[in-house]
Design an enzyme around this catalytic site. Structure first.
Site, PDB file in Angstrom:
ATOM      1  N   GLN A 126      42.103  31.330  41.828  1.00 31.68           N
ATOM      2  CA  GLN A 126      41.830  30.142  42.624  1.00 31.68           C
ATOM      3  C   GLN A 126      40.337  29.818  42.722  1.00 31.68           C
ATOM      4  OE1 GLN A 126      42.982  32.997  43.982  1.00 31.68           O
ATOM      5  NE2 GLN A 126      41.535  33.553  45.588  1.00 31.68           N
ATOM      6  N   CYS A 178      54.660  31.519  62.522  1.00 30.43           N
ATOM      7  CA  CYS A 178      53.476  32.029  63.230  1.00 30.43           C
ATOM      8  C   CYS A 178      52.206  31.308  62.770  1.00 30.43           C
ATOM      9  CB  CYS A 178      53.349  33.545  63.036  1.00 30.43           C
ATOM     10  SG  CYS A 178      54.662  34.480  63.864  1.00 30.43           S
ATOM     11  N   LYS A 182      49.278  41.004  45.203  1.00 27.17           N
ATOM     12  CA  LYS A 182      49.151  40.255  43.956  1.00 27.17           C
ATOM     13  C   LYS A 182      48.342  41.034  42.917  1.00 27.17           C
ATOM     14  CE  LYS A 182      47.129  36.879  46.048  1.00 27.17           C
ATOM     15  NZ  LYS A 182      47.130  37.474  47.391  1.00 27.17           N
ATOM     16  N   ASP A 216      42.088  37.848  37.750  1.00 23.44           N
ATOM     17  CA  ASP A 216      42.320  38.038  39.187  1.00 23.44           C
ATOM     18  C   ASP A 216      41.612  36.933  39.973  1.00 23.44           C
ATOM     19  OD1 ASP A 216      43.395  39.495  41.366  1.00 23.44           O
ATOM     20  OD2 ASP A 216      41.486  40.518  41.678  1.00 23.44           O
ATOM     21  N   GLU A 217      42.135  36.610  41.137  1.00 27.91           N
ATOM     22  CA  GLU A 217      41.542  35.619  42.050  1.00 27.91           C
ATOM     23  C   GLU A 217      41.269  34.294  41.333  1.00 27.91           C
ATOM     24  OE1 GLU A 217      41.665  36.152  45.118  1.00 27.91           O
ATOM     25  OE2 GLU A 217      41.653  38.332  45.342  1.00 27.91           O
TER      26      GLU A 217
END
Length: 184
Positions: free
Chosen positions: A82, A170, A15, A79-80
């Site tokens: 969240q 998974c 990302k 960026d980041e």
């Protein structure tokens, strides 16, 4: 024409690399740019956004979206996302005034829940590129989930070594085992 472009997906899905590639394009086009990162994320230094392929740029540390309004640019890179707090309407309003946004961040927590403010961002985005990683368990190239190795003592943990990317199957298997046997 302004745009809100989001690069999202699990840990290790490039990302930030895509965000930095757009930053470079903006620089080549001689556009006025500004980059931000959450103050909580000190993995690569306090004022640096860095991808796993070692590309890096200087960034301004912020905690709340309201802080970006103090900067005048054509293109905003975050960026980041969240990890940030604030009113998503700030981005919506700035984009309405001709500002472009390029944003990367995790769309889901390691528990498979929408990650804080990211869910609101995805709703207002003009483009969303859902990135995938390689599943650590089965080596499938469709890893869409981040998985936390071990036990979390708080909701938000910033780090790389504790997380792995997994495909849906998974991830579901590991979550079932973690929740039923207390094993990792």
């Amino acid at each position: 024409m302004s745009r809100i472009i989001v690069y999202t997906g699990p840990m290790f899905s490039s990302k930030t690399a895509f965000l930095l590639a757009e930053y470079e394009r903006s620089q080549i086009a001689e556009r006025k740019t500004v980059a931000f990162k959450p103050a909580i994320d000190g993995r690569f230094g306090t004022d640096i956004i860095k991808s796993r392929n070692a590309v890096q740029i200087e960034a301004i540390c912020i905690s709340n979206l309201s802080e970006i309004e103090a900067y005048n640019a054509q293109d905003y890179f975050i960026d980041e996302f969240q990890f940030l707090k604030g009113d998503i309407q700030i981005i919506q309003n700035m984009a309405g005034r001709g500002k472009n946004f390029y944003i990367s961040g995790l769309d889901m927590t390691a528990e498979g829940k929408p990650f804080a403010i990211m869910q609101e961002l995805l709703c207002i985005a003009d483009e969303v590129e859902k990135r995938k990683a390689i599943c650590v368990d089965c080596k499938n190239s469709n890893a869409t989930h981040s998985y936390f190795l071990g036990k979390k003592d708080k909701d938000v943990l910033v780090g790389d070594k504790e997380y792995i990317p997994l495909c849906r199957e998974c991830w579901a298997r590991r979550m079932y085992l973690k929740n039923t046997t207390d094993e990792i």
